[in-house]
Design a protein around this motif. Sequence first.
Motif, short mmCIF file in Angstrom:
data_model
loop_
_atom_site.label_atom_id
_atom_site.label_comp_id
_atom_site.label_asym_id
_atom_site.label_seq_id
_atom_site.Cartn_x
_atom_site.Cartn_y
_atom_site.Cartn_z
N UNK A 23 0.83 -1.21 0.00
CA UNK A 23 0.00 0.00 0.00
C UNK A 23 0.86 1.26 0.00
N UNK A 329 -5.77 7.33 17.24
CA UNK A 329 -5.62 8.17 16.04
C UNK A 329 -5.95 9.64 16.28
N UNK A 342 -2.44 5.10 8.84
CA UNK A 342 -3.27 3.92 9.09
C UNK A 342 -3.32 3.09 7.81
N UNK B 6 -18.35 13.64 13.34
CA UNK B 6 -16.94 13.45 13.05
C UNK B 6 -16.72 12.07 12.40
N UNK B 7 -16.02 12.05 11.30
CA UNK B 7 -15.75 10.77 10.63
C UNK B 7 -14.81 9.91 11.47
N UNK B 8 -14.90 8.61 11.26
CA UNK B 8 -13.94 7.70 11.86
C UNK B 8 -13.07 7.10 10.75
N UNK B 9 -11.83 6.71 11.07
CA UNK B 9 -11.04 5.99 10.08
C UNK B 9 -11.85 4.80 9.53
N UNK B 30 -5.65 8.39 2.18
CA UNK B 30 -5.31 6.99 2.45
C UNK B 30 -4.48 6.79 3.71
N UNK B 31 -3.40 7.58 3.92
CA UNK B 31 -2.61 7.37 5.15
C UNK B 31 -3.41 7.69 6.42
N UNK B 32 -4.50 8.40 6.28
CA UNK B 32 -5.35 8.69 7.44
C UNK B 32 -6.37 7.58 7.65
N UNK B 33 -6.26 6.51 6.88
CA UNK B 33 -7.16 5.37 7.06
C UNK B 33 -8.53 5.57 6.43
N UNK B 34 -8.61 6.53 5.50
CA UNK B 34 -9.89 6.83 4.84
C UNK B 34 -9.90 6.29 3.42
N UNK B 35 -11.05 5.82 3.02
CA UNK B 35 -11.23 5.40 1.63
C UNK B 35 -11.75 6.58 0.82
N UNK B 295 -4.09 16.99 2.92
CA UNK B 295 -4.39 16.39 4.22
C UNK B 295 -5.23 17.35 5.06
N UNK B 299 -8.76 16.63 6.80
CA UNK B 299 -8.97 16.82 8.24
C UNK B 299 -10.17 17.75 8.47
N UNK B 303 -13.98 16.78 10.22
CA UNK B 303 -14.17 17.25 11.60
C UNK B 303 -13.02 16.88 12.51
N UNK B 304 -11.84 16.70 11.92
CA UNK B 304 -10.65 16.29 12.67
C UNK B 304 -9.80 17.50 13.03
N UNK B 305 -8.86 17.34 13.96
CA UNK B 305 -7.98 18.47 14.30
C UNK B 305 -7.22 18.94 13.06
#
Lengths: 363, 363
Positions: A23, A329, A342, B6-9, B30-35, B295, B299, B303-305
Amino acid sequence: MSHAAMLRPGSTIGILGGGQLARMIALAAAPLGLKTHIYAPEAGSPAFDVATAHSRAAYDDTDALDRFAAAVDVVTYEFENVPVATAEHLAKTIAVHPGTRALGITQERLLEKSFVAGLGIETAPFAKVDTLEELEEALSVIGRPAVLKTRRFGYDGKGQTMIREGDSAASAFDAIGRHPAILEGFVPFVREVSVVAARRADGAFAAYEVTENEHRHHILHRSTVPANVTSMGEAAAGEIARQIADALGYVGVFAVELFVVGSGIDERIVVNEIAPRVHNSGHWTLDGADTSQFEQHVRAISGWPLGSTARRGPRVEMTNLIGDEAGEWHHILETPGAHLHLYGKAEARAGRKMGHWTRVLPE
Amino acid sequence: MSHAAMLRPGSTIGILGGGQLARMIALAAAPLGLKTHIYAPEAGSPAFDVATAHSRAAYDDTDALDRFAAAVDVVTYEFENVPVATAEHLAKTIAVHPGTRALGITQERLLEKSFVAGLGIETAPFAKVDTLEELEEALSVIGRPAVLKTRRFGYDGKGQTMIREGDSAASAFDAIGRHPAILEGFVPFVREVSVVAARRADGAFAAYEVTENEHRHHILHRSTVPANVTSMGEAAAGEIARQIADALGYVGVFAVELFVVGSGIDERIVVNEIAPRVHNSGHWTLDGADTSQFEQHVRAISGWPLGSTARRGPRVEMTNLIGDEAGEWHHILETPGAHLHLYGKAEARAGRKMGHWTRVLPE
């Protein structure tokens, strides 16, 4: 790879294996204008989510392998347990980097240790163990504690057992299934470090700084750069990596796991094992070095100029997120200098590598 | 978006548009675990290659939009010409960030100029032009040179024409197809700069440093950070961005293109236009800032920091690769401190943005 075989942007890199390493290679290939095609048997492989294409098929499915070879411009892999027969089959029609020789040697601990020792590089004392008699004889020579390991398919502490004073040799041999094995003497190390480096077909070579590694339950917990080694040790580690890569005719990124024994003027660097792939202890390079190990691997197998391995900032830490730790996270996103990675795995099983985070520290 | 939303990974970000901006958002997610799920009408869209899924469909295909909305957890877009009807349709069932209000205002130059001026922020003098009579009246008030622009769907210098002394108003109006237009007075700027910033639904805000932009043939050629502006100008630009974002209730990353007029104590910052999306003049953040604009956008809409916008290194340059310039890729790979970003486009047409490269410079 000759200069003539240098890839051009728009080419496709084929990757055997669909886990987090594939990945991250795919994520590094895209900004370089390269497409990726993942080949892996497991449904829902994390690398499928970011690759241009994927083939879900078994490693012994030669028809699927032939279609894969026809669809890509070079083949690489993310794990050292790719069957050599798979790599050899592909190599008939397409460049496979690293080559099958590196794969064959590093898949078999006895071959690997003999290869390293044959270069005049120090390893743990070792002996071949095929029978209980050989194990007992090896124990009498090497002494205890010693570690009995299967010669093939071990990782993260699996397929190995420690033999201490008073332990039964037979029980230990049973514990690893009486598979062909190697007995390794215990190395009284003061720390575990590794060197991640890249070599191109024409011999161009670039090593990252030595990384200090802390394990928990046989799984890497944290890597820190710079490592607590002398400048002599730093230079020796880089030279060991170069010697190994040259002797293998290696193409791509690899890691050499090392023990540091003694300190100061008595410091010695002892090779533990070679990983013929991008490596967990090189994940700090994603945010902590000018060129990540993943981009470096892509550059190396494409016949492209290797990138700078310089560190960004005074100190870099990489911490794995194992199992439930991935739940941190949100806290990581709030941490100054931190970067979250992740792997997109659905299920946070115990002991499973779910991600990691890096941090560039001001001192 | 409330904290509850707030979204989750593991969540999926839907992106309208499949060009390089969508591609770089997907690579950052992707590196944040999101599709990611790309929605775009064009076959072979560059973002398809790196996204988890894609829908190839028209922006007015409500069935396809409904399936898309059902498959994602939030919707964003890579370009400001997404039909408002598309965004409004999606917004019935799914969060769309930035919202339809930002889209509606920034798609229409007269609305946008009026909105900015209404905040008490300086813009070029402007007037509505629907008829030749209105154009002639506007010219008599605003003077020459002035720029006549269609009110909708302009980018990279398209849909606009300069009216100098002696030029025929009628010919100029013809040149832009007699579409509803706006006449803008010429701003005697000393340089063009921009500010890229992010706002979260709860008002959290973070701006990158002001970027100095050099255009060639109406297309961005190079961005440099830091810009040659006073600290007062720097602060004013950030404050302008914050005011605009607050007034729009904006969620996500956006850019404000600015003119710098005068210098030293006479320096003034004049708003040129707002781009409700990640922006070419923010590409330097990919390698030159702690958190890339891509990124940061992910974020913000999740709804992420928000991440740190700090610059890495004394000076950062971003240079676009237009058309054949992408042929410089090998040279760029050899350049110290340089990072290559190609967009995976098959055909290097003249004037087409094929990629860019960044360089962190030691001074």
